[in-house]
Design a protein around this motif. Sequence first.
Motif: not given
Length: 67
Positions: A42-67
């Motif tokens: 969905k991130i690829q679809e909405r933002y026009g990102y390449e798969k690698d970019r969407a994966t990296k963005d999700v990884d970065d977001w996940y790493g910043r979360q404080t659970w």
Amino acid sequence: MDWNRVEGNWKQVKGKIKEQWGKLTDDDLDVIDGKRDQLEGKIQERYGYEKDRATKDVDDWYGRQTW
């Protein structure tokens, strides 16, 4: 920690997802239902990102979360 935490707490996590990726709709988030591959798609679809970019963005977001 693995992605299962996101899936298990999807209702609470949806707000954080919307903060990061505001172009995702509530309907998108309902369809994603905590599944990482669906989120990346969905991130690829909405933002026009390449798969690698969407994966990296999700990884970065996940790493910043404080659970």
